[in-house]
Design an enzyme around this catalytic site. Structure first.
Site, PDB file in Angstrom:
ATOM      1  N   ASN A  14       0.839  -1.210   0.000  1.00  0.00           N
ATOM      2  CA  ASN A  14       0.000   0.000   0.000  1.00  0.00           C
ATOM      3  C   ASN A  14       0.867   1.250   0.000  1.00  0.00           C
ATOM      4  O   ASN A  14       0.555   2.228  -0.683  1.00  0.00           O
ATOM      5  CB  ASN A  14      -0.956  -0.002   1.191  1.00  0.00           C
ATOM      6  CG  ASN A  14      -2.174  -0.875   0.943  1.00  0.00           C
ATOM      7  OD1 ASN A  14      -3.100  -0.491   0.227  1.00  0.00           O
ATOM      8  ND2 ASN A  14      -2.162  -2.078   1.508  1.00  0.00           N
ATOM      9  N   LYS A  65       4.375   3.615  25.153  1.00  0.00           N
ATOM     10  CA  LYS A  65       3.787   4.031  23.870  1.00  0.00           C
ATOM     11  C   LYS A  65       3.739   5.563  23.790  1.00  0.00           C
ATOM     12  O   LYS A  65       4.019   6.154  22.753  1.00  0.00           O
ATOM     13  CB  LYS A  65       2.370   3.456  23.744  1.00  0.00           C
ATOM     14  CG  LYS A  65       1.666   3.885  22.484  1.00  0.00           C
ATOM     15  CD  LYS A  65       0.273   3.312  22.341  1.00  0.00           C
ATOM     16  CE  LYS A  65       0.305   1.826  22.147  1.00  0.00           C
ATOM     17  NZ  LYS A  65      -0.844   1.321  21.378  1.00  0.00           N
ATOM     18  N   MET A  90       0.606  -2.339  12.497  1.00  0.00           N
ATOM     19  CA  MET A  90      -0.049  -3.312  13.365  1.00  0.00           C
ATOM     20  C   MET A  90       0.066  -2.930  14.843  1.00  0.00           C
ATOM     21  O   MET A  90       0.605  -3.702  15.664  1.00  0.00           O
ATOM     22  CB  MET A  90       0.510  -4.719  13.101  1.00  0.00           C
ATOM     23  CG  MET A  90       0.336  -5.162  11.665  1.00  0.00           C
ATOM     24  SD  MET A  90      -1.314  -4.846  10.993  1.00  0.00           S
ATOM     25  CE  MET A  90      -1.871  -6.522  10.742  1.00  0.00           C
ATOM     26  N   ARG A  91      -0.434  -1.755  15.158  1.00  0.00           N
ATOM     27  CA  ARG A  91      -0.307  -1.214  16.495  1.00  0.00           C
ATOM     28  C   ARG A  91      -1.529  -0.333  16.756  1.00  0.00           C
ATOM     29  O   ARG A  91      -1.988   0.359  15.844  1.00  0.00           O
ATOM     30  CB  ARG A  91       0.962  -0.343  16.510  1.00  0.00           C
ATOM     31  CG  ARG A  91       1.724  -0.334  17.759  1.00  0.00           C
ATOM     32  CD  ARG A  91       3.120   0.207  17.484  1.00  0.00           C
ATOM     33  NE  ARG A  91       4.052  -0.880  17.325  1.00  0.00           N
ATOM     34  CZ  ARG A  91       4.462  -1.639  18.325  1.00  0.00           C
ATOM     35  NH1 ARG A  91       4.045  -1.414  19.553  1.00  0.00           N
ATOM     36  NH2 ARG A  91       5.299  -2.631  18.107  1.00  0.00           N
ATOM     37  N   HIS A 109      -8.413  -1.598   6.338  1.00  0.00           N
ATOM     38  CA  HIS A 109      -8.571  -2.890   7.019  1.00  0.00           C
ATOM     39  C   HIS A 109      -9.179  -3.904   6.043  1.00  0.00           C
ATOM     40  O   HIS A 109     -10.121  -3.577   5.318  1.00  0.00           O
ATOM     41  CB  HIS A 109      -9.469  -2.721   8.247  1.00  0.00           C
ATOM     42  CG  HIS A 109      -9.595  -3.973   9.042  1.00  0.00           C
ATOM     43  ND1 HIS A 109      -8.572  -4.454   9.843  1.00  0.00           N
ATOM     44  CD2 HIS A 109     -10.604  -4.876   9.137  1.00  0.00           C
ATOM     45  CE1 HIS A 109      -8.959  -5.587  10.410  1.00  0.00           C
ATOM     46  NE2 HIS A 109     -10.179  -5.868   9.995  1.00  0.00           N
TER      47      HIS A 109
HETATM   48  C1  GAR Z   1      -3.129  -4.701   4.246  1.00  0.00           C
HETATM   49  O1  GAR Z   1      -3.788  -5.743   3.594  1.00  0.00           O
HETATM   50  C2  GAR Z   1      -4.014  -4.062   5.289  1.00  0.00           C
HETATM   51  O2  GAR Z   1      -5.362  -4.133   4.954  1.00  0.00           O
HETATM   52  C3  GAR Z   1      -3.706  -4.879   6.507  1.00  0.00           C
HETATM   53  O3  GAR Z   1      -2.327  -5.119   6.439  1.00  0.00           O
HETATM   54  C4  GAR Z   1      -1.960  -5.257   5.070  1.00  0.00           C
HETATM   55  C5  GAR Z   1      -0.676  -4.523   4.818  1.00  0.00           C
HETATM   56  O4  GAR Z   1      -0.209  -4.811   3.537  1.00  0.00           O
HETATM   57  N1  GAR Z   1      -4.057  -4.176   7.694  1.00  0.00           N
HETATM   58  C6  GAR Z   1      -4.602  -4.730   8.767  1.00  0.00           C
HETATM   59  O5  GAR Z   1      -4.817  -5.923   8.868  1.00  0.00           O
HETATM   60  C7  GAR Z   1      -4.923  -3.748   9.884  1.00  0.00           C
HETATM   61  N2  GAR Z   1      -5.726  -4.354  10.896  1.00  0.00           N
HETATM   62  P1  GAR Z   1       0.988  -4.004   2.883  1.00  0.00           P
HETATM   63  O6  GAR Z   1       2.115  -3.948   3.936  1.00  0.00           O
HETATM   64  O7  GAR Z   1       1.403  -4.791   1.701  1.00  0.00           O
HETATM   65  O8  GAR Z   1       0.490  -2.630   2.545  1.00  0.00           O
END
Ligand code: GAR
Length: 188
Positions: A14, A65, A90-91, A109
């Site tokens: 992303n 934090k 992831m925090r 998400h």
């Molecule tokens: C993404 O799919 C996002 O939706 C998820 O982590 C991935 C990161 O992908 N987020 C969560 O699960 C948040 N609770 P990336 O590092 O390739 O962007």
């Protein structure tokens, strides 16, 4: 030029999509900062390739934090960031960061919230036998994956392979996130 930041803990696909969109003008802003809580994460290399400044830190080196979030806030302020985009960070965002940037932090998400909040959302949805999956972009508040929803996109999948759901979902994420960021900036 307006400034945005991306927060990521890992792979950063992303991040890459957002960086590309800033570079080619689809997002009317400069990607001014990557914040990453995992030294060595792949996203840090991506930032270097795009010439995006980084704040990479180990949470274990801080006493709390609140402590590392104070540092994050001062980096965001210094860079003049107006929108913070969490992308696989992831925090749970704490009160220091929320206090400074409430209403200006969004998250992506991999589920149709409010279903399947938290980690391993895709795996749990597959286990549940879900037939309609989706992606949600929402404002961040104190609740895990809990703030007001900004955008959602759904897709049907009848199989039981989490990797395939991830693959389809990520393709959607890259488009939906860049379009949504652009829309938010244009609406302001
Ligand atoms: C993404 O799919 C996002 O939706 C998820 O982590 C991935 C990161 O992908 N987020 C969560 O699960 C948040 N609770 P990336 O590092 O390739 O962007």
């Amino acid at each position: 030029m307006r400034k945005i930041a991306v927060f990521s803990s890992g792979t950063g696909t992303n991040f890459e999509a957002i960086a590309d969109a800033c570079e080619d003008g689809r997002i009317p802003a400069r990607l001014a900062l990557l914040v990453c809580d995992h030294p060595g994460a792949q996203v840090v290399e991506r930032a270097a390739r795009h010439g995006v400044p980084t704040f990479v830190f180990s949470p274990g080196n801080y006493s709390s934090k609140a402590d590392f979030e104070k540092e994050i806030v001062s980096r965001l302020d210094a860079a003049g960031v107006e929108l913070v985009c969490l992308a696989g960070y992831m925090r749970i965002v704490g009160e220091v960061l929320l206090g400074a940037y409430r209403g200006r932090i969004i998250n992506i998400h991999p589920s149709l919230l409010p279903a399947f909040k938290g980690a391993h959302a895709v795996e749990r949805a597959v286990e549940y036998g879900v037939k309609v999956y989706g992606i949600t972009i929402h404002y961040v508040d104190e609740q895990l994956d809990g703030g007001r929803i900004i955008a959602q996109r759904a897709f049907s999948y009848e199989g039981s392979d989490p990797a395939e759901v991830h693959r389809i979902g990520q393709e959607i994420e890259h488009t939906l996130y860049t379009e949504t960021i652009s829309k938010l900036l244009n609406d302001k």
